[in-house]
Design a protein around this motif. Structure first.
Motif, PDB file in Angstrom:
ATOM      1  N   LEU A  15       5.579 -11.039  -6.427  1.00 39.63           N
ATOM      2  CA  LEU A  15       6.069  -9.545  -6.403  1.00 39.63           C
ATOM      3  C   LEU A  15       5.214  -8.337  -5.879  1.00 39.63           C
ATOM      4  N   SER A  16       3.940  -8.015  -7.227  1.00 38.92           N
ATOM      5  CA  SER A  16       2.585  -7.354  -6.596  1.00 38.92           C
ATOM      6  C   SER A  16       2.515  -8.266  -5.214  1.00 38.92           C
ATOM      7  N   LEU A  17       1.663  -9.030  -5.033  1.00 32.07           N
ATOM      8  CA  LEU A  17       1.564  -9.476  -3.853  1.00 32.07           C
ATOM      9  C   LEU A  17       1.989  -9.219  -2.445  1.00 32.07           C
ATOM     10  N   LEU A  18       2.997  -9.732  -2.519  1.00 31.59           N
ATOM     11  CA  LEU A  18       4.012  -9.810  -1.853  1.00 31.59           C
ATOM     12  C   LEU A  18       4.928  -7.994  -1.174  1.00 31.59           C
ATOM     13  N   VAL A  19       4.451  -6.620  -2.379  1.00 32.57           N
ATOM     14  CA  VAL A  19       4.700  -5.459  -1.828  1.00 32.57           C
ATOM     15  C   VAL A  19       3.428  -5.523  -0.716  1.00 32.57           C
ATOM     16  N   ASN A  20       2.374  -5.819  -1.285  1.00 30.86           N
ATOM     17  CA  ASN A  20       1.340  -6.119  -0.443  1.00 30.86           C
ATOM     18  C   ASN A  20       0.877  -6.627   0.684  1.00 30.86           C
ATOM     19  N   GLY A  21       1.714  -7.589   0.926  1.00 27.58           N
ATOM     20  CA  GLY A  21       1.733  -8.889   1.698  1.00 27.58           C
ATOM     21  C   GLY A  21       0.234  -7.868   3.171  1.00 27.58           C
ATOM     22  N   SER A  22       0.709  -6.453   3.593  1.00 27.33           N
ATOM     23  CA  SER A  22       0.522  -6.174   4.855  1.00 27.33           C
ATOM     24  C   SER A  22      -0.835  -6.470   4.082  1.00 27.33           C
ATOM     25  N   LYS A  23      -1.760  -5.600   3.505  1.00 30.29           N
ATOM     26  CA  LYS A  23      -2.729  -5.925   2.835  1.00 30.29           C
ATOM     27  C   LYS A  23      -3.416  -7.128   2.904  1.00 30.29           C
ATOM     28  N   ALA A  24      -2.717  -7.765   1.454  1.00 36.19           N
ATOM     29  CA  ALA A  24      -3.159  -9.313   2.147  1.00 36.19           C
ATOM     30  C   ALA A  24      -3.344 -10.034   3.280  1.00 36.19           C
ATOM     31  N   VAL A  25      -2.853  -9.652   4.270  1.00 33.20           N
ATOM     32  CA  VAL A  25      -2.325 -10.149   5.610  1.00 33.20           C
ATOM     33  C   VAL A  25      -3.821 -10.132   6.365  1.00 33.20           C
ATOM     34  N   ASP A  26      -4.191  -8.387   5.957  1.00 36.52           N
ATOM     35  CA  ASP A  26      -5.535  -7.948   6.371  1.00 36.52           C
ATOM     36  C   ASP A  26      -6.835  -8.485   5.994  1.00 36.52           C
ATOM     37  N   VAL A  27      -6.580  -8.498   5.078  1.00 38.01           N
ATOM     38  CA  VAL A  27      -7.643  -9.269   4.234  1.00 38.01           C
ATOM     39  C   VAL A  27      -8.125 -10.777   4.844  1.00 38.01           C
ATOM     40  N   VAL A  28      -6.996 -11.201   4.983  1.00 35.54           N
ATOM     41  CA  VAL A  28      -7.013 -13.469   5.287  1.00 35.54           C
ATOM     42  C   VAL A  28      -7.693 -12.675   7.181  1.00 35.54           C
ATOM     43  N   THR A  29      -7.090 -11.793   7.582  1.00 41.91           N
ATOM     44  CA  THR A  29      -7.508 -11.325   9.451  1.00 41.91           C
ATOM     45  C   THR A  29      -9.366 -11.243   9.215  1.00 41.91           C
ATOM     46  N   THR A  30      -9.543 -10.362   8.805  1.00 37.95           N
ATOM     47  CA  THR A  30     -10.654 -10.098   8.548  1.00 37.95           C
ATOM     48  C   THR A  30     -12.036 -10.970   7.468  1.00 37.95           C
ATOM     49  N   ALA A  31     -11.320 -11.897   6.865  1.00 38.31           N
ATOM     50  CA  ALA A  31     -12.266 -12.959   6.519  1.00 38.31           C
ATOM     51  C   ALA A  31     -12.337 -13.951   7.947  1.00 38.31           C
ATOM     52  N   LEU A  32     -10.875 -14.226   8.079  1.00 40.29           N
ATOM     53  CA  LEU A  32     -10.882 -14.973   9.976  1.00 40.29           C
ATOM     54  C   LEU A  32     -12.216 -14.260  11.063  1.00 40.29           C
ATOM     55  N   ASP A  33     -11.414 -12.852  11.053  1.00 42.20           N
ATOM     56  CA  ASP A  33     -12.513 -13.159  12.374  1.00 42.20           C
ATOM     57  C   ASP A  33     -13.644 -12.714  12.204  1.00 42.20           C
ATOM     58  N   THR A  34     -14.696 -12.539  10.534  1.00 43.72           N
ATOM     59  CA  THR A  34     -15.837 -11.811  10.342  1.00 43.72           C
ATOM     60  C   THR A  34     -16.478 -13.188  10.625  1.00 43.72           C
ATOM     61  N   GLY A  35     -16.020 -14.143  10.442  1.00 41.16           N
ATOM     62  CA  GLY A  35     -16.534 -15.564   9.736  1.00 41.16           C
ATOM     63  C   GLY A  35     -17.118 -15.904   8.593  1.00 41.16           C
ATOM     64  N   LEU A  36     -16.574 -15.078   7.636  1.00 40.34           N
ATOM     65  CA  LEU A  36     -16.340 -15.242   5.766  1.00 40.34           C
ATOM     66  C   LEU A  36     -15.364 -16.457   5.568  1.00 40.34           C
ATOM     67  N   LEU A  37     -14.828 -16.827   6.428  1.00 34.35           N
ATOM     68  CA  LEU A  37     -13.972 -17.759   5.870  1.00 34.35           C
ATOM     69  C   LEU A  37     -14.642 -19.106   6.024  1.00 34.35           C
ATOM     70  N   ASP A  38     -15.531 -19.433   7.818  1.00 35.28           N
ATOM     71  CA  ASP A  38     -16.359 -20.151   7.670  1.00 35.28           C
ATOM     72  C   ASP A  38     -17.847 -20.763   7.100  1.00 35.28           C
ATOM     73  N   ALA A  39     -17.786 -19.768   6.156  1.00 32.67           N
ATOM     74  CA  ALA A  39     -18.904 -19.854   5.383  1.00 32.67           C
ATOM     75  C   ALA A  39     -18.571 -20.117   3.862  1.00 32.67           C
ATOM     76  N   LEU A  40     -18.241 -19.532   4.251  1.00 34.24           N
ATOM     77  CA  LEU A  40     -16.756 -19.776   2.141  1.00 34.24           C
ATOM     78  C   LEU A  40     -16.287 -21.035   2.563  1.00 34.24           C
ATOM     79  N   GLU A  41     -15.605 -21.301   2.634  1.00 36.09           N
ATOM     80  CA  GLU A  41     -15.069 -23.468   2.985  1.00 36.09           C
ATOM     81  C   GLU A  41     -15.544 -24.539   2.791  1.00 36.09           C
ATOM     82  N   PRO A  42     -16.709 -24.315   2.858  1.00 35.84           N
ATOM     83  CA  PRO A  42     -18.338 -25.254   2.928  1.00 35.84           C
ATOM     84  C   PRO A  42     -18.226 -25.213   1.011  1.00 35.84           C
TER      85      PRO A  42
END
Ligand code: SAM
Length: 338
Positions: free
Chosen positions: A9-36
């Motif tokens: 529930l804590s995560l859900l209440v902060n859901g829009s912030k969590a999406v901001d984090v994931v979007t940033t990780a995707l857009d900056t390329g961090l996810l490309d570096a983290l996945e391998p």
């Protein structure tokens, strides 16, 4: 990862912030570096021009979502290593990218119910026919609904591709019953050079299939048959019939009637394909939007069922050789005795 109700529930209440984090990780390329991965915080900070103490907290956000695994072996945070869970980048593109089904679903008028679920549950508030009607009533509703369907077809296309060698050799004519705007029918033609595919759908969908046909690589082998599967038998002359995300729209007795109609229409040896949003924890989660929105619409049953419901229904109807083929979404195949 299974979180306690309090943590979730804590995560859900902060859901829009969590999406901001994931979007940033995707857009900056961090996810490309983290996945391998594994990759150290110092390396990430250097590569992306970010400040280590800030990036550490950012990665904590991703970890709290269960998206990265951390190995912290010293007090020097720059030595901490991270790796994303497999498939995270692809999932992020699917969920927050420009073609995400969630973005598409957000265009539906769910706000009519928001904050008013008690009235809705008591039947005092409903979506109007202009908000949503099932099946769609107007050309605009048909277009927007079929666009949503096409946006979510990816897992089905992957699975039919994976099993193309099993499905199409020796088959001549495929009828995709309730086949939306024809995206699947057009797609399978690419891996089945001898196949002709027709979409069976309500006549209002004809212009959308015509558009798919005009834009596909095999227009001469894609057709449309207008009809209402409640008002008439299913057309004959096809050695493969498919129900893709059709049967869950209806109560069990109606789904049974449709499968019986398919059995009657197929020739001996004919094959029926069923691909559905089978009920699993993952798919129920991805279906969350519709479960919520359709609380306000009684016409749409939206009943996710376990795959066993379909295998049992096929056996009861007389089909044999029933198999569940693995894939992003499993595909159930069954044959009319030859
Ligand atoms: C949930 S959509 C699935 C569309 C497509 N198979 C897909 O997976 O993208 C259900 C489909 O059934 C069609 N449909 C609904 N009622 C129908 C009827 N009475 N006769 C024929 N098709 C119908 C709708 O127009 C729609 O294309």
């Amino acid at each position: 990862m299974t979180l306690s109700p309090r943590a979730l529930l804590s995560l859900l209440v902060n859901g829009s912030k969590a999406v901001d984090v994931v979007t940033t990780a995707l857009d900056t390329g961090l996810l490309d570096a983290l996945e391998p991965g594994p990759v150290s915080l110092g390396e990430l900070a250097g590569r992306f021009g970010m400040q280590p103490p800030r990036l550490y907290k950012f990665l904590d956000c991703l970890e709290s979502l269960g998206f990265v695994v951390r190995d912290e072996s010293s007090d020097d945070i720059t030595e901490t290593t991270y790796r994303a869970v497999p498939g995270l980048r692809e999932a992020a593109v699917a969920a927050v990218g420009p073609d995400s089904i969630e973005r598409d679903r957000d265009t539906y008028p769910w706000r009519r119910l928001h904050g008013r679920l008690t009235e809705t549950l008591r039947g005092e508030l409903s979506l109007s026919d202009d908000d949503f009607s099932w099946p769609p009533r107007t050309a605009a509703q048909t277009e927007s609904f079929e666009r949503s369907m096409t946006a979510g077809l990816g897992p089905v296309l992957d699975t039919v591709d994976r099993h193309a060698d099993r499905l199409w050799p020796g088959r001549r004519r495929f009828l995709d019953v309730g086949g939306g705007a024809g995206t699947l029918a057009a797609h399978v033609l690419g891996s089945a050079p001898h196949l002709r595919a027709d979409v069976y759908n309500l006549p209002a969908v004809a212009p959308l299939v015509a558009r798919t046909r005009a834009g596909c690589g095999h227009p001469d082998r894609l057709g449309f048959v207008g009809g209402d599967f409640f008002a008439e038998p299913l057309p004959t002359g096809y050695d493969v019939l498919g129900f893709v995300r059709v049967l869950h729209d209806w109560p069990a007795a109606v789904a049974r009637r449709l499968v019986e109609k398919a059995y009657a229409a197929l020739p001996p040896g004919g094959m029926l394909l069923i691909c559905e949003e089978f009920r699993t924890p993952d798919r129920l989660a991805v279906q969350f939007f519709w479960s919520y929105f359709l609380i306000g619409a009684d016409s749409a049953v939206s009943r996710l069922r376990e795959v066993e419901f379909y295998t049992a229904l096929l056996a009861d109807t007389g089909f044999i050789g029933i198999e569940v083929l693995p894939g992003a979404w499993e595909l159930v195949v069954a044959h009319k005795p030859g």
